[in-house]
Design an enzyme around this catalytic site. Structure first.
Site, mmCIF file in Angstrom:
data_model
loop_
_atom_site.group_PDB
_atom_site.id
_atom_site.type_symbol
_atom_site.label_atom_id
_atom_site.label_comp_id
_atom_site.label_asym_id
_atom_site.label_seq_id
_atom_site.Cartn_x
_atom_site.Cartn_y
_atom_site.Cartn_z
ATOM 1 N N VAL A 84 27.478 -0.814 -67.046
ATOM 2 C CA VAL A 84 26.628 0.301 -66.624
ATOM 3 C C VAL A 84 27.424 1.596 -66.707
ATOM 4 O O VAL A 84 28.551 1.689 -66.202
ATOM 5 C CB VAL A 84 26.122 0.074 -65.181
ATOM 6 C CG1 VAL A 84 25.323 1.285 -64.701
ATOM 7 C CG2 VAL A 84 25.278 -1.198 -65.113
ATOM 8 N N LYS A 85 26.813 2.577 -67.371
ATOM 9 C CA LYS A 85 27.494 3.859 -67.546
ATOM 10 C C LYS A 85 26.927 4.857 -66.537
ATOM 11 O O LYS A 85 25.706 5.050 -66.471
ATOM 12 C CB LYS A 85 27.198 4.339 -68.966
ATOM 13 C CG LYS A 85 28.344 4.994 -69.689
ATOM 14 C CD LYS A 85 27.926 5.172 -71.141
ATOM 15 C CE LYS A 85 28.828 6.125 -71.845
ATOM 16 N NZ LYS A 85 28.305 6.459 -73.174
ATOM 17 N N VAL A 86 27.807 5.477 -65.768
ATOM 18 C CA VAL A 86 27.362 6.494 -64.801
ATOM 19 C C VAL A 86 28.157 7.778 -65.054
ATOM 20 O O VAL A 86 29.314 7.735 -65.476
ATOM 21 C CB VAL A 86 27.565 6.035 -63.325
ATOM 22 C CG1 VAL A 86 26.818 4.738 -63.035
ATOM 23 C CG2 VAL A 86 29.036 5.891 -62.971
#
Ligand code: E4P
Length: 218
Positions: A84-86
């Protein structure tokens, strides 16, 4: 250094994966918007994950912590390859911490300084993505940030992986290797430029011409 392909274009992903050239994929909302069309973007993430045997970064689009965590959980449920990219904001770092506590891998993106990279590591980031090309675009030396992050992470024994991003040309990729980035994510055009060398082409032509003089087949 691991090589990731920075695209959501499934035909480019298949081409590079079938040649065994890549270790993973990074996408971002802009790259997804280019190719997802009317389809469900989640189906595209799953398709990418089935083609590539490695991490596939899928970015959240919420901007508040709770929203990012909820989207991050849904993305992580899609496939075991999803990272997951934040974004590197206060909310993003809080979401990173929360997702990591659930053993979800997180790539903290839009990093432009070593201080930001240290904070991402404290939030438990699995990957930090310094954007080299975008720093160059505003007159900075993007690779300097990669070098500083390497130095600081080594100094403090930080295990967050450095993923050099926003790579625009083969020289960026070469410098990322030499500076000890753990990974670099390359647009397809840069990946194929990396394997080209004029001496390879002229050398091959000479070998083939010499072989022809034998008049024999192999
Ligand atoms: C990284 O994860 C990003 O998708 C990407 O490298 C951004 O590159 P750009 O600055 O060329 O858009």
């Amino acid at each position: 250094m691991e090589i990731f392909l920075d695209t959501a274009d499934i035909s480019e992903i298949r081409r590079a994966a079938q040649a065994g050239l890549i270790d993973g994929i990074t996408t971002n909302p802009s790259l997804m918007a280019k190719v997802a069309g009317d389809g469900d973007p989640r189906d595209l993430f799953v398709e990418i994950c089935e083609v590539v045997d490695g991490p596939v970064s899928a970015e959240v689009v919420a901007t508040d912590t709770d929203g990012m965590v909820a989207e991050g959980r849904r993305l992580a449920d899609l496939h075991r390859h999803i990272v997951v990219k934040v974004p590197l904001t206060e909310d993003g770092l809080r979401a990173c911490r929360a997702l990591r506590e659930e053993q979800i891998a997180v790539n903290v993106t839009l990093c432009f300084s070593v201080a930001q990279a240290l904070l991402a590591a404290k939030a438990g980031a699995s990957y930090i993505s310094p954007f080299v090309g975008r720093l160059d675009d505003i007159g900075h030396d993007g690779m300097e940030v990669v070098a500083e992050i390497r130095e600081v992470y080594d100094e403090y024994g930080i295990e967050t992986r450095i993923l050099a991003a926003s790579i625009r040309h083969p020289r960026h990729a070469r410098e990322a290797m030499l500076l000890g980035a753990d990974c670099a994510t390359l647009p397809p055009s840069v990946l194929y430029k990396l394997m080209q060398h004029p001496l390879t082409d002229t050398g091959l032509q000479r070998f083939l011409d010499d072989w022809k003089t034998l008049g024999k087949e192999l």
